[in-house]
Design an enzyme around this catalytic site. Structure first.
Site, PDB file in Angstrom:
ATOM      1  N   SER A 102      -9.352   1.410   3.008  1.00  0.00           N
ATOM      2  CA  SER A 102      -7.993   2.262   2.352  1.00  0.00           C
ATOM      3  C   SER A 102      -7.261   1.170   1.443  1.00  0.00           C
ATOM      4  CB  SER A 102      -8.011   3.548   2.708  1.00  0.00           C
ATOM      5  OG  SER A 102      -7.580   2.786   3.721  1.00  0.00           O
ATOM      6  N   SER A 123      -9.833  -0.582   7.182  1.00  0.00           N
ATOM      7  CA  SER A 123      -8.654  -0.712   5.854  1.00  0.00           C
ATOM      8  C   SER A 123      -8.167  -2.128   5.713  1.00  0.00           C
ATOM      9  CB  SER A 123      -7.590   1.079   5.702  1.00  0.00           C
ATOM     10  OG  SER A 123      -8.699   1.569   5.997  1.00  0.00           O
ATOM     11  N   LYS A 178       0.883  -1.769   0.056  1.00  0.00           N
ATOM     12  CA  LYS A 178       0.304   0.029   0.201  1.00  0.00           C
ATOM     13  C   LYS A 178       0.961   0.973   0.135  1.00  0.00           C
ATOM     14  CE  LYS A 178      -3.093   1.885   2.722  1.00  0.00           C
ATOM     15  NZ  LYS A 178      -4.905   1.412   4.136  1.00  0.00           N
TER      16      LYS A 178
END
Lengths: 470, 54
Positions: A157, A181, A82
Site C-alpha cells: 500500500s 506494503s 506515506k
C-alpha cells in the site's frame, strides 16, 4: 551542481554535499520540487503537495546550519511521508475520502523524529485506502503509476513512497508494512525497502490497519540510507503499546564487513508454488552471486509458510474489521466498494476463529524461529511476479490462475505475520524491463546483520543504480 | 450474523459482500487442522531479552 543531478543522489551523498557546503538545503529543496513538478502529472505519487511549507523549512534549515552547525545526515534532507503519518497542521487522508479533510493537531512519532534530526517532509504520498491493498489503485485519488512503465502498478500500500523514490521525486520516503506494503512497492519500483522487527519503530500517530501486524519502515535508494533511517527512527516510545525497549544501536556499524561464511537459507517449498520464471531466474542469479561473495547457500525445509500466510490474513482482516467497523457500517458509501467489502468481511470472523489464527501464528512462529537457528538469514524473491498492469486482476503463472493481490503479497505477508525483520533490494529485471526484488529475512532484532548482507549484495551489483527513463 | 453486526439486511450490498466472506471462511478453514492445544494466542511482540541481537 545542476539541480537535476541532486535528485539522483542518495541521502548519504546529499548529506555529505550539505555538510561540506557544496550545496545548500535550499538548492536541494528546489531540485526536488522541480522534479516533482515535472513528473507528478504522469506518476501521481502525491496526495498532498506542501511546496511552500517545504521551501520554508529548507530556508530555516539553511539558517540553522549556518548558525548552529550541521547536526547529522538528515539535516536539510526532504522526506516523503506515506499519507497515514500524522503531520501537525497538514492534512492526513490515509488514502480515504472519509479522512479527506482530517488535519492532525500533533505529529506522529516518525514526523517528530525526522524534525529532530533536521529533516522536513516534502509531501504526503499516495497510498491505497487505509493501506488495505497491495496494488497502487485508489478510487479517490487515482492510481499511482510505476515509473518503469506507466501502464503498470507500483505495488502498495505504500505506493507513493515507491514511485517517488524510484523516480527521484524524493531521496527517501517512510512507509508502513502490514502484509508487505513497504517491500512490495520497493520490489516493483526497483528500490530498497526495510521492514524492521515488530515494535522497533514507534507507530504513534500512524493510522492503523491491524494492531498486531503494522510496522513502519524506510524506503530508500540504497541499503546504507535504510540504515541511516533506522538510526533516526528506531527507539522506545511509551505511546505505542508494542514499542520495544532496546539500547540504541548504530546500524551503520559493521555494514561493510562482507558476508564470508554467512549461512543463507532458501525455503524449499510454498514460495515456489506460485512463481514467475523471470523473477525466479533473477533470484537464482542473486543466490549464485551471494555464494561468490563467500556466503553458504542451502535449501531449507520450513514450517508451513502457507499456513502462516493464511493466519496472517485472518488476523489482519479481523483487526481491520474492528478498527473500521463503525465507519463501514455508518459511512460505507464513502469507501471504495472493494476496500469496504474487505474490511466488512473481517466482521464475519468469529472470536474463536481469530484466537485460533493467533494460536496458529504463535505456534508456527516458534517453529520458524527454530528453523532459523540452522542459518543466519533467509532469502526469497520479494514477490511472485513483477509489476502487473494497472487494472490487472489476475495472472496466469505456469498455468495457474492467481489473483494479483495473492501473487504480490503471499511471500511478504508471512514475515509480517511473525514480525521478523525483512528487506527488499533490487536484484534484476524481467525480460520486459521491470524490476525484481530480493527479500532477505533475519531473526528478531538482527537488523545489523540483515543490513550487512543486503549491503554486501548491493555494493557488488548495480541494479540499484539503474533509473527509469522519465 | 450480518444482522448481529449491524448490517442493514435489505442491502443489495450484502450480496456483493458474500463472496468476500466466503473467501475468508475458506482461509479460516485452512487453519482448522492445526493442533493448537496448550498454545496461548500471542500477539506479535517479541521480548527483547529472549532473542540474540544480530
Amino acid at each position: 551542481m545542476p539541480n537535476e543531478d541532486l535528485t539522483q543522489l542518495s541521502v548519504s551523498q546529499l548529506g555529505h554535499s550539505i555538510e561540506s557546503g557544496d550545496v545548500s538545503p535550499v538548492d536541494v529543496a528546489e531540485a526536488f520540487l522541480s522534479r516533482i513538478n515535472a513528473l507528478e502529472p504522469q506518476l501521481n505519487a502525491f496526495i498532498t503537495r506542501v511546496d511552500e511549507y517545504a521551501m520554508q523549512a529548507a530556508r530555516e534549515t539553511e539558517k540553522e546550519i549556518l548558525r548552529d552547525g550541521y547536526k547529522g545526515p538528515f539535516h536539510g534532507i526532504p522526506i516523503g511521508l506515506k499519507d497515514l503519518f500524522w503531520t501537525k497542521g497538514i492534512r492526513t487522508t490515509s488514502g480515504s475520502a472519509i479522512d479527506g479533510a482530517f488535519v492532525p493537531t500533533e505529529d506522529s512519532a516518525v514526523a517528530s523524529r525526522m524534525k529532530a534530526a533536521g529533516a522536513y517532509f516534502i509531501g504526503k504520498l499516495h497510498m491505497t485506502e487505509f493501506a488495505f491493498d497491495g496494488t497502487s489503485l485508489n478510487l479517490h485519488y487515482g492510481p499511482a503509476r510505476n515509473p518503469w512503465d506507466l501502464t503498470r502498478m507500483a505495488g502498495g500500500s505504500s505506493s507513493g513512497p515507491g514511485v517517488a523514490v524510484a523516480s527521484g521525486q524524493v531521496p527517501i520516503a517512510i512507509g508502513t508494512d502490514t502484509g508487505g506494503s513497504v517491500r512490495v512497492p520497493a520490489a516493483l519500483c526497483g528500490i530498497t525497502g526495510l521492514k524492521p522487527t515488530f515494535g522497533l519503530i514507534s507507530r504513534y500517530g500512524v493510522t492503523p490497519l491491524a494492531w498486531s501486524m503494522d510496522h513502519v519502515g524506510p524506503m530508500t535508494r540504497t541499503v546504507r540510507d535504510a540504515a541511516l533511517a533506522l538510526n533516526m527512527l528506531a527507539g522506545y516510545d511509551s505511546r505505542d503499546p508494542d514499542s520495544v525497549k532496546m539500547q540504541p544501536q548504530n546500524y551503520l556499524e559493521g555494514m561493510d564487513r562482507g558476508i564470508q561464511k554467512i549461512r543463507i537459507g532458501v525455503p524449499s517449498d510454498f514460495i515456489w508454488d506460485v512463481m514467475d520464471s523471470d523473477v525466479e531466474k533473477a533470484f537464482r542469479a542473486a543466490m549464485v552471486h551471494m555464494e561468490s561473495l563467500g556466503s553458504y547457500i542451502r535449501e531449507l525445509s520450513t514450517p508451513d509458510l502457507g499456513l502462516i500466510n493464511s493466519a496472517g490474513s485472518v488476523v489482519q482482516t479481523s483487526e481491520a474489521g474492528i478498527i473500521y467497523r463503525s465507519r463501514v457500517l455508518n459511512k460505507g458509501q464513502h469507501f471504495d466498494p472493494v476496500i469496504r467489502r474487505r474490511i466488512e468481511s473481517g466482521l464475519f470472523i468469529p472470536a474463536e476463529a481469530y484466537l485460533h489464527a493467533q494460536q496458529v501464528r504463535a505456534k508456527l512462529k516458534g517453529l520458524l524461529l527454530e528453523t532459523l537457528e540452522e542459518v543466519d538469514i533467509l532469502a526469497t524473491p520479494t514477490t511472485a511476479i513483477a509489476a502487473p498492469e494497472i487494472d490487472q486482476e489476475r495472472a496466469v503463472i505456469h498455468g495457474q490462475d492467481v489473483p494479483i493481490r495473492e501473487a504480490l503479497l503471499r511471500i511478504t505477508r508471512v514475515f509480517s505475520t511473525v514480525g521478523l525483520p525483512a528487506i527488499s533490494v533490487p536484484c534484476g529485471f524481467t525480460e520486459g524491463g521491470l524490476p525484481v526484488g530480493l527479500q532477505l529475512v533475519g531473526k528478531p532484532f538482527s537488523e545489523s546483520l540483515l543490513l550487512r548482507v543486503a549491503q554486501a549484495y548491493q555494493e557488488s551489483t548495480d541494479w540499484h543504480l539503474r533509473r527509469p527513463e522519465m | 450474523m450480518a444482522k448481529q453486526q449491524g448490517f442493514e439486511m435489505d442491502m443489495p450490498h450484502l450480496e456483493e459482500l458474500f463472496p468476500e466472506v466466503k473467501t475468508m471462511v475458506q482461509r479460516m478453514k485452512l487453519l482448522d487442522h492445526v493442533d493448537t492445544v496448550g498454545i496461548q494466542p500471542g500477539s506479535n511482540s517479541i521480548p527483547t531479552d529472549t532473542v540474540a541481537m544480530g
